[in-house]
Enzyme design. Structure first.
Site, short mmCIF file in Angstrom:
data_model
loop_
_atom_site.label_atom_id
_atom_site.label_comp_id
_atom_site.label_asym_id
_atom_site.label_seq_id
_atom_site.Cartn_x
_atom_site.Cartn_y
_atom_site.Cartn_z
N SER A 120 0.83 -1.20 0.00
CA SER A 120 0.00 0.00 0.00
C SER A 120 0.86 1.25 0.00
O SER A 120 0.36 2.35 -0.17
CB SER A 120 -0.91 -0.01 1.22
OG SER A 120 -0.15 -0.23 2.38
N HIS A 141 -3.16 -3.25 -5.60
CA HIS A 141 -3.48 -2.95 -4.20
C HIS A 141 -4.96 -3.15 -3.91
O HIS A 141 -5.81 -2.40 -4.40
CB HIS A 141 -3.03 -1.51 -3.88
CG HIS A 141 -3.26 -1.13 -2.46
ND1 HIS A 141 -3.61 0.13 -2.05
CD2 HIS A 141 -3.20 -1.88 -1.32
CE1 HIS A 141 -3.75 0.15 -0.74
NE2 HIS A 141 -3.51 -1.06 -0.28
N GLU A 153 -6.36 -0.81 -6.78
CA GLU A 153 -5.47 0.16 -7.45
C GLU A 153 -4.44 -0.64 -8.26
O GLU A 153 -3.77 -1.52 -7.71
CB GLU A 153 -4.75 1.02 -6.41
CG GLU A 153 -5.67 1.99 -5.68
CD GLU A 153 -4.96 2.79 -4.60
OE1 GLU A 153 -5.21 4.01 -4.52
OE2 GLU A 153 -4.17 2.22 -3.83
N ASN A 191 -4.35 5.80 -0.06
CA ASN A 191 -3.62 6.10 1.17
C ASN A 191 -3.07 7.52 1.22
O ASN A 191 -2.88 8.07 2.30
CB ASN A 191 -2.50 5.08 1.40
CG ASN A 191 -3.06 3.80 2.00
OD1 ASN A 191 -4.18 3.79 2.50
ND2 ASN A 191 -2.30 2.73 1.95
N1 CAA Z 1 -14.43 -9.88 5.93
C1 CAA Z 1 -15.41 -10.43 5.20
N2 CAA Z 1 -16.70 -10.09 5.34
C2 CAA Z 1 -17.00 -9.18 6.28
C3 CAA Z 1 -16.01 -8.57 7.08
C4 CAA Z 1 -14.68 -8.96 6.88
N3 CAA Z 1 -13.69 -8.43 7.59
N4 CAA Z 1 -16.63 -7.70 7.92
C5 CAA Z 1 -17.93 -7.77 7.66
N5 CAA Z 1 -18.15 -8.65 6.67
C6 CAA Z 1 -19.44 -9.02 6.08
C7 CAA Z 1 -20.36 -9.52 7.16
O1 CAA Z 1 -20.17 -10.91 7.37
C8 CAA Z 1 -21.71 -9.21 6.58
O2 CAA Z 1 -22.05 -10.19 5.65
P1 CAA Z 1 -23.49 -10.86 5.61
O3 CAA Z 1 -24.17 -10.15 4.52
O4 CAA Z 1 -23.19 -12.27 5.33
O5 CAA Z 1 -24.13 -10.65 6.95
C9 CAA Z 1 -21.48 -7.91 5.78
O6 CAA Z 1 -20.06 -7.85 5.58
C10 CAA Z 1 -21.92 -6.71 6.53
O7 CAA Z 1 -21.31 -6.78 7.81
P2 CAA Z 1 -21.76 -5.94 9.08
O8 CAA Z 1 -23.24 -5.64 9.00
O9 CAA Z 1 -21.23 -6.58 10.29
O10 CAA Z 1 -20.91 -4.66 8.97
P3 CAA Z 1 -21.00 -3.40 8.08
O11 CAA Z 1 -22.28 -3.27 7.34
O12 CAA Z 1 -20.55 -2.31 8.95
O13 CAA Z 1 -19.88 -3.64 7.00
C11 CAA Z 1 -17.63 -3.23 6.45
C12 CAA Z 1 -18.61 -3.99 7.34
C13 CAA Z 1 -17.86 -3.61 5.01
C14 CAA Z 1 -16.24 -3.65 6.89
C15 CAA Z 1 -17.88 -1.69 6.59
O14 CAA Z 1 -17.84 -1.34 7.93
C16 CAA Z 1 -16.89 -0.87 5.83
O15 CAA Z 1 -16.99 -0.70 4.62
N6 CAA Z 1 -15.86 -0.32 6.55
C17 CAA Z 1 -14.81 0.46 5.93
C18 CAA Z 1 -13.82 -0.45 5.27
C19 CAA Z 1 -12.71 0.31 4.62
O16 CAA Z 1 -12.67 1.52 4.53
N7 CAA Z 1 -11.74 -0.47 4.11
C20 CAA Z 1 -10.57 0.09 3.50
C21 CAA Z 1 -9.48 0.15 4.51
S1 CAA Z 1 -8.04 0.84 3.84
C22 CAA Z 1 -7.24 -0.44 3.16
O17 CAA Z 1 -7.63 -1.57 3.20
C23 CAA Z 1 -6.02 -0.13 2.41
C24 CAA Z 1 -4.79 0.20 3.11
O18 CAA Z 1 -3.78 0.11 2.49
C25 CAA Z 1 -4.74 0.68 4.49
#
Ligand code: CAA
Length: 295
Positions: A120, A141, A153, A191
């Site tokens: 990343s 990414h 990405e 990022n």
């Molecule tokens: N892995 C797989 N599935 C997941 C999961 C995970 N870690 N977390 C939640 N889920 C699934 C759940 O099992 C659920 O599925 P079902 O339909 O089977 O029930 C579904 O997602 C929805 O889950 P929740 O209702 O518990 O949670 P939510 O609606 O809040 O969604 C989320 C969870 C998608 C993680 C949401 O909170 C979200 O989009 N968060 C932000 C994530 C983000 O910004 N990611 C980028 C990070 S930066 C990065 O990765 C790059 C870097 O270099 C730093």
């Protein structure tokens, strides 16, 4: 045009196991390599658990789950990746470690194998430079959680060939992801914008602007973000956030990338976020609650 049939994935942590899952889901044969058997077992369980949930929710049949799992071969040796057409590296954000790995892979794999890194923040060129195939080397990414996040990405270094870039972009599309093209600038697109925001969330907590819960609530309800900055930092991993911030600060020397002292202290304390059970929140109970940081 390189045809991708077999994909190697190196590193099966949060990112690597998610990548292996979506690659197998798209119909490719996958060879996943972890350093030790206990990490293989953990990743296998994680994928199995996610697919089992999909079966229970009626999104997948048991037969489809079995077929998908059969496409994944697990190994603790790099030699098994020899036959892969494309290798995705997803180990920790550590330049010497990644360079060592790519040096070994370069000796092991035929010249036609394309290498990509899920880094990343590390320069794609710095990784490609230790191989004899900088033209067949790119960044790919993914975002956490990989099975859910649409974006990938696709990063082109100054030496990535147009053909490699096209093959890797098409591969990302074949996974059901939406690729965006990014140049090899530290942090790429997401990022570059996200890291200063996460660090600002931590600075707001450090400055006593509000509680962790209210900072997160404010951004969730005020901006419709799925998670607030502190929850998201915990989710990404505080050790990972710290490592990325350091790499970006080193590169740009801009204060906005400088990790705040609180983040450093938490990493030293072993508070690595969700994966360690504690970060800005404590995840040991049924619902997370704010960690007492004595602020
Ligand atoms: N892995 C797989 N599935 C997941 C999961 C995970 N870690 N977390 C939640 N889920 C699934 C759940 O099992 C659920 O599925 P079902 O339909 O089977 O029930 C579904 O997602 C929805 O889950 P929740 O209702 O518990 O949670 P939510 O609606 O809040 O969604 C989320 C969870 C998608 C993680 C949401 O909170 C979200 O989009 N968060 C932000 C994530 C983000 O910004 N990611 C980028 C990070 S930066 C990065 O990765 C790059 C870097 O270099 C730093």
């Amino acid at each position: 045009m390189t045809s991708v049939k077999t994909v190697g994935v190196i590193g099966a942590g949060i990112m690597g196991s998610g990548i292996a899952q979506v690659v197998a889901q798209a119909g490719y044969a996958v060879v996943v390599r972890e350093a030790e058997q206990r990490f293989v077992d953990k990743a296998r369980q994680a994928i199995d658990g996610r697919l089992q949930r999909a079966v229970e929710k009626g999104r997948m049949t048991v037969e489809e789950k079995v077929t998908l799992l059969d496409r994944i071969m697990w190994t603790i040796t790099l030699e098994e990746l020899r036959g892969a057409d494309l290798i995705i590296e997803a180990i920790s954000e550590d330049l010497p470690l990644k360079q060592d790995l790519f040096r070994t892979l370069d000796r092991l794999c035929p010249p036609s194998t394309i290498f990509v890194s899920n880094t990343s923040s590390i320069s794609i060129m710095a990784l490609a430079s230790v191989t004899g195939r900088a033209d067949r080397f790119a960044g790919l990414h993914f975002f956490n959680p990989v099975p859910l996040m649409k974006l990938v990405e696709v990063v082109r270094s100054i030496r990535t060939s147009a053909e490699t870039f096209r093959t890797v972009s098409d591969f990302a599309t074949s996974l059901g992801k939406e690729p965006v093209a990014a140049k090899d600038h530290c942090g790429f697109i997401v990022n570059r914008l996200l890291v200063p925001y996460l660090l600002d969330g931590i600075r707001a907590l450090e400055a006593g602007v509000a509680s962790a819960a209210d900072i997160d609530k404010a951004m969730r309800l005020g901006c419709n973000h799925p998670m607030g900055p502190l929850e998201l930092a915990d989710f990404v991993g505080l050790d990972t956030t710290y490592a990325i911030a350091n790499i970006m600060f080193e590169e740009y020397r801009e204060a906005r990338y400088a990790p705040p002292p609180l983040l450093k202290t938490m990493v030293i304390a072993g508070y690595h976020g969700r994966k360690s059970g504690r970060g800005f929140y404590d995840y040991s109970g049924s619902t997370p609650h704010a960690t007492d940081l004595g602020l």
